[in-house]
Design an enzyme around this catalytic site. Sequence first.
Site, PDB file in Angstrom:
ATOM      1  N   ASP A   1      17.666  39.701 -28.550  1.00 38.18           N
ATOM      2  CA  ASP A   1      17.125  39.746 -29.914  1.00 38.18           C
ATOM      3  C   ASP A   1      17.994  40.529 -30.887  1.00 38.18           C
ATOM      4  OD1 ASP A   1      14.937  38.317 -28.902  1.00 38.18           O
ATOM      5  OD2 ASP A   1      14.041  40.171 -28.195  1.00 38.18           O
TER       6      ASP A   1
ATOM      7  N   HIS B   1      16.191  31.857 -29.971  1.00 40.99           N
ATOM      8  CA  HIS B   1      17.303  32.045 -30.898  1.00 40.99           C
ATOM      9  C   HIS B   1      16.879  31.626 -32.303  1.00 40.99           C
ATOM     10  CE1 HIS B   1      20.505  31.969 -27.480  1.00 40.99           C
ATOM     11  NE2 HIS B   1      19.720  33.002 -27.458  1.00 40.99           N
TER      12      HIS B   1
HETATM   13  P1  IMP Z   1      12.028  36.959 -17.806  1.00 42.73           P
HETATM   14  O1  IMP Z   1      13.425  36.674 -18.198  1.00 42.73           O
HETATM   15  O2  IMP Z   1      11.021  36.065 -18.471  1.00 42.73           O
HETATM   16  O3  IMP Z   1      11.860  37.018 -16.323  1.00 42.73           O
HETATM   17  O4  IMP Z   1      11.675  38.444 -18.310  1.00 42.73           O
HETATM   18  C1  IMP Z   1      12.308  39.603 -17.799  1.00 42.73           C
HETATM   19  C2  IMP Z   1      12.524  40.631 -18.900  1.00 42.73           C
HETATM   20  O5  IMP Z   1      13.476  40.141 -19.837  1.00 42.73           O
HETATM   21  C3  IMP Z   1      11.266  40.944 -19.734  1.00 42.73           C
HETATM   22  O6  IMP Z   1      11.334  42.305 -20.112  1.00 42.73           O
HETATM   23  C4  IMP Z   1      11.419  40.021 -20.945  1.00 42.73           C
HETATM   24  O7  IMP Z   1      10.709  40.477 -22.065  1.00 42.73           O
HETATM   25  C5  IMP Z   1      12.898  40.093 -21.155  1.00 42.73           C
HETATM   26  N1  IMP Z   1      13.479  38.913 -21.834  1.00 42.73           N
HETATM   27  C6  IMP Z   1      13.752  37.709 -21.284  1.00 42.73           C
HETATM   28  N2  IMP Z   1      14.323  36.889 -22.198  1.00 42.73           N
HETATM   29  C7  IMP Z   1      14.424  37.603 -23.329  1.00 42.73           C
HETATM   30  C8  IMP Z   1      14.966  37.302 -24.617  1.00 42.73           C
HETATM   31  O8  IMP Z   1      15.487  36.228 -24.896  1.00 42.73           O
HETATM   32  N3  IMP Z   1      14.897  38.300 -25.556  1.00 42.73           N
HETATM   33  C9  IMP Z   1      14.367  39.519 -25.266  1.00 42.73           C
HETATM   34  N4  IMP Z   1      13.860  39.849 -24.064  1.00 42.73           N
HETATM   35  C10 IMP Z   1      13.900  38.887 -23.109  1.00 42.73           C
HETATM   36 MG    MG Z   2      15.490  36.317 -28.959  1.00 46.76          MG
END
Ligand code: IMP
Ligand code: MG
Length: 335
Positions: free
Chosen positions: A15, A46
């Site tokens: 982000d 995105h």
């Molecule tokens: P997962 O990727 O859904 O397994 O989540 C694992 C960790 O990564 C969590 O803390 C999510 O909030 C974070 N996370 C996954 N993708 C993103 C993203 O695109 N932006 C911000 N945090 C992410």
């Molecule tokens: Mg994002």
Amino acid sequence: MIDFADVIVDLQAGDTGKGKVANFLVKTNDEYTHIIRYNGGGNAGHTFYHNDEKIVTHYIPVGVIHNKKSIIGPGCVVNPKKLLNEIQYLENMGFDVRSFLTIDKRVHIVKDEYIEEDTKDTEIGTTKTGNGPTYRNKYGRTGIRAENCEELKDFIIDIYQELHGINQTCILFEGAQGFELDIDWGDYPYVTSSHCTTGSAILNGIPPQKIREVYGIAKAYRTYVGAKKFETDNPLFETIREKFNEYGSTTGRPRQINWLDLDTLIKSANINGVTKLIINKFDAIKEIGHYELIYNSKNLNLKSDDEFVNYVKLTLLLNCPLLKEITFSETPYKI
Ligand code: IMP
Ligand code: MG
């Protein structure tokens, strides 16, 4: 034949505005022939603006907006239903997605049962998109690849043939998530299940010698979404969250906020080989008018925006030998 590959990599916990940077680079740079997403899946969100319209994507590289060949690379995972919805969303906006989007045959498929399993997570605070179980089963060698998915058959290619043929290819790699969420380099177990570094881009079939620029993206303050405690006590964090809409673009969850951490940023820039650093949301921190950062594990308060810029530039340039250029961005529309 690959001429060169530039990489966009997030140096924090996602982000940071990669979508904006990718959109800007493709729009202003005619040389790119292919835009490639190299890791992650529907967990990513995105956001960027095109002709003043806000667009949020989870899978599709920004190349399709500019009629450039766009590939979902072998390091990614895809939920076919969600991807088809996203194709429809962009088609409804008038973009010719089907002429430009392809998917490498090695991409792994997110199954419904993986999403069900992920939905039960309470420890990590995942996006509940099935990301973790899909990568687990990929490495457990029980997953399903895109080449065996009927719903995606019109899009499937072999990325090797596409990039290493007779024509010169000039690549822009778009990363997802970020260094602080990387499966190895992040704060395990509060991480995602893919690699989010420049190394991850290379794994999509590119010789390391062909990497040209590495655009490292950070924000002037940090955010994180997930189960661990990240935010410290300061009412300014709530102000930042509300004023600058720091809520997840995929899940809508509030993002925890903290100050810029130069220790992690230096490490991240060095490990990723960052040559050009973009620090986004400088407009936001200026509006708040409070210039705090962390260096050598201590909080430091700087007096003005100029002092903040000078301190960050000097410290990073001293500690990151590959870094050539640092830009503080003050707009959501361009670098
Ligand atoms: P997962 O990727 O859904 O397994 O989540 C694992 C960790 O990564 C969590 O803390 C999510 O909030 C974070 N996370 C996954 N993708 C993103 C993203 O695109 N932006 C911000 N945090 C992410
Ligand atoms: Mg994002």
